[in-house]
Design a protein around this motif. Structure first.
Motif, mmCIF file in Angstrom:
data_model
loop_
_atom_site.group_PDB
_atom_site.id
_atom_site.type_symbol
_atom_site.label_atom_id
_atom_site.label_comp_id
_atom_site.label_asym_id
_atom_site.label_seq_id
_atom_site.Cartn_x
_atom_site.Cartn_y
_atom_site.Cartn_z
ATOM 1 N N GLY A 17 0.790 -1.221 0.000
ATOM 2 C CA GLY A 17 0.000 0.000 0.000
ATOM 3 C C GLY A 17 0.820 1.268 0.000
ATOM 4 O O GLY A 17 0.343 2.309 0.458
ATOM 5 N N SER A 18 2.022 1.228 -0.555
ATOM 6 C CA SER A 18 2.893 2.400 -0.555
ATOM 7 C C SER A 18 2.573 3.375 -1.683
ATOM 8 O O SER A 18 3.094 4.490 -1.708
ATOM 9 C CB SER A 18 4.357 1.967 -0.676
ATOM 10 N N GLY A 19 1.753 2.947 -2.633
ATOM 11 C CA GLY A 19 1.426 3.788 -3.782
ATOM 12 C C GLY A 19 2.304 3.520 -4.980
ATOM 13 O O GLY A 19 2.153 4.159 -6.034
ATOM 14 N N LYS A 20 3.195 2.545 -4.849
ATOM 15 C CA LYS A 20 4.053 2.171 -5.978
ATOM 16 C C LYS A 20 4.451 0.706 -5.849
ATOM 17 O O LYS A 20 4.334 0.106 -4.782
ATOM 18 C CB LYS A 20 5.304 3.050 -6.023
ATOM 19 N N VAL A 21 4.890 0.135 -6.951
ATOM 20 C CA VAL A 21 5.333 -1.264 -6.962
ATOM 21 C C VAL A 21 6.860 -1.264 -6.999
ATOM 22 O O VAL A 21 7.471 -0.743 -7.944
ATOM 23 C CB VAL A 21 4.769 -2.026 -8.172
ATOM 24 N N ASP A 22 7.464 -1.834 -5.960
ATOM 25 C CA ASP A 22 8.922 -1.807 -5.875
ATOM 26 C C ASP A 22 9.441 -3.073 -5.210
ATOM 27 O O ASP A 22 8.709 -4.061 -5.046
ATOM 28 C CB ASP A 22 9.396 -0.563 -5.116
ATOM 29 N N ALA A 23 10.705 -3.031 -4.787
ATOM 30 C CA ALA A 23 11.372 -4.202 -4.221
ATOM 31 C C ALA A 23 10.692 -4.697 -2.954
ATOM 32 O O ALA A 23 10.702 -5.904 -2.659
ATOM 33 C CB ALA A 23 12.838 -3.874 -3.947
ATOM 34 N N LEU A 24 10.083 -3.798 -2.184
ATOM 35 C CA LEU A 24 9.424 -4.208 -0.951
ATOM 36 C C LEU A 24 8.231 -5.122 -1.248
ATOM 37 O O LEU A 24 7.945 -6.059 -0.488
ATOM 38 C CB LEU A 24 8.966 -2.979 -0.162
ATOM 39 N N ASP A 25 7.549 -4.871 -2.347
ATOM 40 C CA ASP A 25 6.428 -5.736 -2.735
ATOM 41 C C ASP A 25 6.937 -7.116 -3.155
ATOM 42 O O ASP A 25 6.309 -8.135 -2.847
ATOM 43 C CB ASP A 25 5.639 -5.092 -3.877
ATOM 44 N N PHE A 26 8.077 -7.144 -3.830
ATOM 45 C CA PHE A 26 8.686 -8.427 -4.184
ATOM 46 C C PHE A 26 9.029 -9.226 -2.934
ATOM 47 O O PHE A 26 8.837 -10.445 -2.872
ATOM 48 C CB PHE A 26 9.966 -8.207 -5.017
ATOM 49 N N MET A 27 9.549 -8.544 -1.912
ATOM 50 C CA MET A 27 9.925 -9.226 -0.683
ATOM 51 C C MET A 27 8.700 -9.840 -0.002
ATOM 52 O O MET A 27 8.754 -10.970 0.497
ATOM 53 C CB MET A 27 10.631 -8.247 0.255
ATOM 54 N N LEU A 28 7.585 -9.111 0.004
ATOM 55 C CA LEU A 28 6.358 -9.636 0.610
ATOM 56 C C LEU A 28 5.852 -10.863 -0.133
ATOM 57 O O LEU A 28 5.443 -11.854 0.480
ATOM 58 C CB LEU A 28 5.270 -8.555 0.634
ATOM 59 N N LEU A 29 5.869 -10.785 -1.454
ATOM 60 C CA LEU A 29 5.415 -11.926 -2.248
ATOM 61 C C LEU A 29 6.324 -13.131 -1.999
ATOM 62 O O LEU A 29 5.840 -14.263 -1.830
ATOM 63 C CB LEU A 29 5.388 -11.565 -3.728
ATOM 64 N N LYS A 30 7.626 -12.901 -1.954
ATOM 65 C CA LYS A 30 8.570 -13.993 -1.733
ATOM 66 C C LYS A 30 8.323 -14.687 -0.401
ATOM 67 O O LYS A 30 8.419 -15.914 -0.281
ATOM 68 C CB LYS A 30 9.999 -13.458 -1.800
ATOM 69 N N GLN A 31 7.988 -13.908 0.631
ATOM 70 C CA GLN A 31 7.738 -14.482 1.959
ATOM 71 C C GLN A 31 6.560 -15.457 1.948
ATOM 72 O O GLN A 31 6.525 -16.406 2.741
ATOM 73 C CB GLN A 31 7.432 -13.350 2.956
#
Length: 269
Positions: free
Chosen positions: A245-259
């Motif tokens: 929910g940061s307003g953009k798609v970035d590395a943090l979203d990848f980390m969440l999906l990976k988890q």
């Protein structure tokens, strides 16, 4: 079981045997909502004969013709018995039904037909709780949908959506057993097969939905990874791949999906 209750059931059996012979008779009776006193209903029938036994019935549905009423056990929500005095027959206050709207009737010794004396508007339960969204901070927990679906009638449903702090409120939920589902776009869902609602029900569930199910398949897998990759560096409001929910798609979203890779929606019986 009290003696009064036993007598009521015995008398009810006799009444049921002759119920099909009853005709409609509502003349002189005001068909209005019954009045409550301290959260309970009072019923008085002044046409009763002194010393005779009478029954009170609360049956499912709102009827204006006693011929429409089924006195089958599955249709009766409440039943009780009392003896009339010179002033008629009065039934002690009884609890309002929380299962559904109902019609209240009186039957008794010497009566040729049941009398409809009023109606009860169902009063349901209020259930409030909180749903967490993994990977999101406080203030970004809105949008999860909580649904209760009756296990006996799938057309009966109650739905609420969480607000900014993750809370929700379900209003006027009738007593019964439900299937509970919690869903939110791009998150793994939660299903509980049996959730019982009555006047004592409180929300004790601890539910945190996990992010990563971007395509809504019920699991987090390579297809979700590919969809997120295509959305990399995009920005905007409520992007499916913006898991935190940061307003953009970035590395943090990848980390969440990976988890949550290879995890599936939660199903609890």
């Amino acid at each position: 079981m009290s003696m009064k209750r036993i007598f009521s059931l015995a008398m009810a059996a006799t009444m049921l045997l002759s119920a099909t012979a009853y005709g409609a008779t509502v003349d002189g009776v005001t068909l209005a909502d019954l009045e409550k006193e301290d959260g309970k209903f009072n019923v008085t029938y002044t046409g009763a004969a002194d010393g005779k036994e009478y029954m009170i019935w609360a049956v499912k549905g709102t009827h204006t013709d006693a011929n429409e009423v089924s006195f089958a056990q599955s249709n009766v929500l409440y039943i009780n018995q009392n003896t009339a005095t010179a002033d008629g027959v009065t039934f002690d206050p009884f609890l309002p039904m929380k299962s559904e709207d109902s019609t209240v009737l009186v039957t008794g010794q010497g009566m040729e037909a049941p009398i409809i004396v009023g109606y009860i508007k169902a009063e349901g339960n209020t259930i409030s709780g909180n749903i967490g969204l993994g990977g999101r901070t406080s203030g970004k927990l809105a949008g999860a949908t909580v649904t209760l679906t009756s296990t006996t009638d799938e057309t009966v449903t109650y739905t609420a959506t969480t607000v900014a702090d993750g809370s929700f409120v379900l209003e006027n939920v009738m007593n019964g057993t439900y299937k509970m589902t919690v869903e939110r776009a791009s998150y793994l869902g939660y299903t509980k097969g049996t959730f019982t609602v009555n006047s004592n029900t409180t929300w004790t569930e601890s539910i945190v939905l996990l992010p990563g199910d971007i395509n809504g398949s019920g699991k987090v897998d390579a297809l979700d990874f590919m969809q997120l990759k295509k959305s990399l560096l995009q920005s905007g409001v409520e992007l499916p791949s913006d898991l935190n929910g940061s307003g953009k798609v970035d590395a943090l979203d990848f980390m969440l999906l990976k988890q949550n890779l290879l995890k599936s929606s939660t199903v609890v019986e």
